[in-house]
Motif scaffolding. Structure first.
Motif, short mmCIF file in Angstrom:
data_model
loop_
_atom_site.label_atom_id
_atom_site.label_comp_id
_atom_site.label_asym_id
_atom_site.label_seq_id
_atom_site.Cartn_x
_atom_site.Cartn_y
_atom_site.Cartn_z
N LYS A 203 32.33 126.99 49.67
CA LYS A 203 31.23 127.33 50.58
C LYS A 203 29.94 126.62 50.15
O LYS A 203 29.22 126.06 50.99
CB LYS A 203 31.02 128.84 50.61
CG LYS A 203 29.97 129.26 51.65
CD LYS A 203 29.82 130.75 51.74
CE LYS A 203 28.91 131.15 52.90
NZ LYS A 203 27.70 130.35 53.04
N VAL A 204 29.67 126.61 48.84
CA VAL A 204 28.45 125.97 48.35
C VAL A 204 28.46 124.47 48.62
O VAL A 204 27.50 123.90 49.16
CB VAL A 204 28.26 126.24 46.84
CG1 VAL A 204 27.10 125.39 46.28
CG2 VAL A 204 28.00 127.71 46.59
N ILE A 205 29.57 123.78 48.27
CA ILE A 205 29.57 122.32 48.44
C ILE A 205 29.67 121.92 49.90
O ILE A 205 29.14 120.88 50.30
CB ILE A 205 30.67 121.63 47.60
CG1 ILE A 205 32.08 122.09 47.97
CG2 ILE A 205 30.41 121.80 46.11
CD1 ILE A 205 33.18 121.23 47.37
N ALA A 206 30.34 122.77 50.71
CA ALA A 206 30.41 122.46 52.15
C ALA A 206 29.02 122.54 52.77
O ALA A 206 28.63 121.69 53.57
CB ALA A 206 31.37 123.41 52.85
N ASP A 207 28.27 123.58 52.37
CA ASP A 207 26.91 123.74 52.90
C ASP A 207 25.98 122.65 52.39
O ASP A 207 25.18 122.10 53.16
CB ASP A 207 26.35 125.12 52.50
CG ASP A 207 27.02 126.27 53.23
OD1 ASP A 207 27.73 126.00 54.23
OD2 ASP A 207 26.87 127.42 52.79
N GLU A 208 26.08 122.34 51.09
CA GLU A 208 25.12 121.42 50.49
C GLU A 208 25.42 119.96 50.80
O GLU A 208 24.50 119.16 51.00
CB GLU A 208 25.08 121.62 48.97
CG GLU A 208 23.98 120.81 48.30
CD GLU A 208 23.62 121.34 46.92
OE1 GLU A 208 22.97 120.59 46.18
OE2 GLU A 208 23.98 122.49 46.59
N TYR A 209 26.71 119.60 50.86
CA TYR A 209 27.07 118.19 51.00
C TYR A 209 27.76 117.87 52.33
O TYR A 209 28.13 116.72 52.58
CB TYR A 209 27.96 117.75 49.83
CG TYR A 209 27.27 117.86 48.50
CD1 TYR A 209 26.33 116.91 48.09
CD2 TYR A 209 27.53 118.93 47.65
CE1 TYR A 209 25.69 117.01 46.86
CE2 TYR A 209 26.89 119.04 46.42
CZ TYR A 209 25.97 118.08 46.04
OH TYR A 209 25.33 118.19 44.82
N GLY A 210 27.98 118.88 53.17
CA GLY A 210 28.59 118.63 54.47
C GLY A 210 30.06 118.29 54.41
O GLY A 210 30.59 117.58 55.27
N LEU A 211 30.77 118.79 53.38
CA LEU A 211 32.19 118.49 53.23
C LEU A 211 33.03 119.22 54.27
O LEU A 211 32.69 120.32 54.71
CB LEU A 211 32.67 118.88 51.83
CG LEU A 211 32.58 117.78 50.76
CD1 LEU A 211 31.14 117.37 50.53
CD2 LEU A 211 33.20 118.26 49.47
N ASN A 212 34.17 118.61 54.62
CA ASN A 212 35.13 119.23 55.55
C ASN A 212 36.26 119.95 54.84
O ASN A 212 37.01 120.69 55.46
CB ASN A 212 35.75 118.18 56.47
CG ASN A 212 34.76 117.60 57.44
OD1 ASN A 212 33.80 118.27 57.82
ND2 ASN A 212 34.96 116.35 57.83
#
Length: 307
Positions: A203-212
Motif C-alpha cells: 500500500k505504501v509503495i503503490a501510493d508513493e511510487y504509483g506501482l501496479n
C-alpha cells in the motif's frame, strides 16, 4: 493474429560456480530464459568479457535458445562463487568490477528498448554509483514504450546496493519483487517500519511510487502477489531441493509471462509456484522444464489467446 510480446532481461550475465559445477546464470538472464519457456520473445541485454568465459557464456545461452545482445568488455566476465547451506539455499561471493558492471548505452539498445513490452532488472548490475551499467539501465527503462511492464526484482546481494538505486528502481518500475529476507532491509532503507506486513508495504509503495504490483516470495512459506486490487497467496509445493539458484527468477518470469498473455492471476501464480518448485529439484538456474509443465504452460497460453 496476436502480437508477439517482447521481453528483456536487463543486467548481469555471470557464471554461478556451484558445489555441483559451473552453470550460466545472472537473474536477468534467468528471467529471460524462463519467460521464453512461458511463451515470450526473450532477449538478454548485458555485457561479457573478451575472454574465454565470455565466449562460453554466449555459446551456452545461444544453445539454450536465448537471444543475447552483449557488449564485449575488456573487463572479466562476471562470476559468483555460491555455497549452499543445509537447506540448499545459496550463499554468494561475487567478483567485482566485471563486464556486466560496464555496460554502455548505445543507439542499438535505445532502439531495442523502444520495442520492449516487458523488462526485468535488478540492483546487482547497478551496484556502482558511477558505473556505466547503472546509467544504462535507467536510460533503457526510460526509452521503453508507455504502458510497458517494468519489473524491479531487487535481488539484494552482499552490500551491493544503496538507497539511490532502490528509489530509482521504484520510481521506474511498475511491479516490485523481493523475498522475505529482503523486505525488512528495503523497509529500513526507505525509513519504514521493518516489521510491516507485505500488504502494508505494498500500500505504501503503490501510493508513493504509483506501482501496479508487488511480488513477494517467502521460500517454503509460500508466495503472495498483489496486482492492483487483486491479492493471491499460493503455498510452496513440497519437493526434494537440489538447490534454490534461479528459483525466484523462474517464479517471477513464469507469472509475468502468463499474466501478460491473459492468464488469470490465480492460475498464473499457481503455475509459477510449480515451475519454481521444479527448478529447485534441478541443479543450476536454467533447466529445461518437464514435459508435464511444458504442456501445462502451452495449454494455458493457448486457452487465453485472443480469438
Amino acid at each position: 493474429m496476436s502480437k508477439t510480446i517482447t521481453c528483456v532481461g536487463l543486467g548481469e550475465i555471470l557464471w554461478d560456480i556451484l558445489p555441483s559445477g559451473t552453470r550460466i546464470g545472472g537473474a536477468p538472464a534467468n528471467f529471460a530464459y524462463h519467460a521464453q519457456q512461458a511463451g515470450l520473445d526473450s532477449l538478454v541485454v548485458s555485457s561479457v568479457g573478451l575472454d574465454e568465459s565470455g565466449d562460453k557464456a554466449l555459446k551456452v545461452l545461444s544453445e539454450a535458445g536465448l537471444k543475447v545482445n552483449a557488449h564485449r568488455s575488456h573487463k572479466v566476465t562476471g562470476y559468483v562463487k555460491a555455497s549452499l547451506d543445509d537447506k540448499g539455499v545459496a550463499i554468494y561471493d561475487f567478483a567485482e568490477d566485471t563486464a556486466y558492471d560496464n555496460m554502455p548505452m548505445t543507439d542499438e539498445l535505445k532502439e531495442i528498448a523502444s520495442k520492449t513490452d516487458v523488462c526485468c532488472f535488478g540492483s546487482l548490475a547497478q551496484r556502482y554509483k558511477d558505473g556505466l551499467t547503472r546509467k544504462c539501465v535507467g536510460e533503457f527503462l526510460d526509452a521503453m514504450p508507455q504502458g510497458s511492464m517494468k519489473i524491479f526484482d531487487i535481488n539484494l546481494r552482499q552490500s551491493f546496493y544503496d538507497l539511490e538505486v532502490v528509489v530509482a528502481g521504484l520510481k521506474r518500475c511498475t511491479i516490485f519483487k523481493c523475498n522475505e529476507e529482503e523486505l525488512p532491509v528495503v523497509c529500513e532503507l526507505l525509513g519504514m517500519d521493518k516489521n510491516m506486513s507485505s500488504q502494508e508495504f505494498y500500500k505504501v509503495i503503490a501510493d508513493e511510487y504509483g506501482l501496479n504490483g508487488f511480488i513477494y516470495t517467502c521460500g517454503e512459506h509460500g508466495s503472495e502477489i498483489f496486482i492492483k486490487d487483486t491479492y493471491t497467496h499460493v503455498p510452496t509445493p513440497k519437493v526434494q531441493v537440489a538447490d534454490t539458484v534461479g528459483a525466484g527468477d523462474s517464479f517471477s518470469a513464469t507469472f509475468i509471462a502468463l499474466y501478460v498473455q491473459g492468464v488469470a492471476q490465480q492460475e498464473a501464480h499457481e503455475t509459477a509456484a510449480q515451475v519454481a518448485a521444479y527448478v529447485c529439484t534441478c541443479s543450476g538456474a536454467m533447466p529445461k522444464l518437464s514435459d508435464d509443465l511444458k504442456a501445462k504452460l502451452t495449454a494455458l497460453i493457448d486457452a487465453n489467446k485472443p480469438r
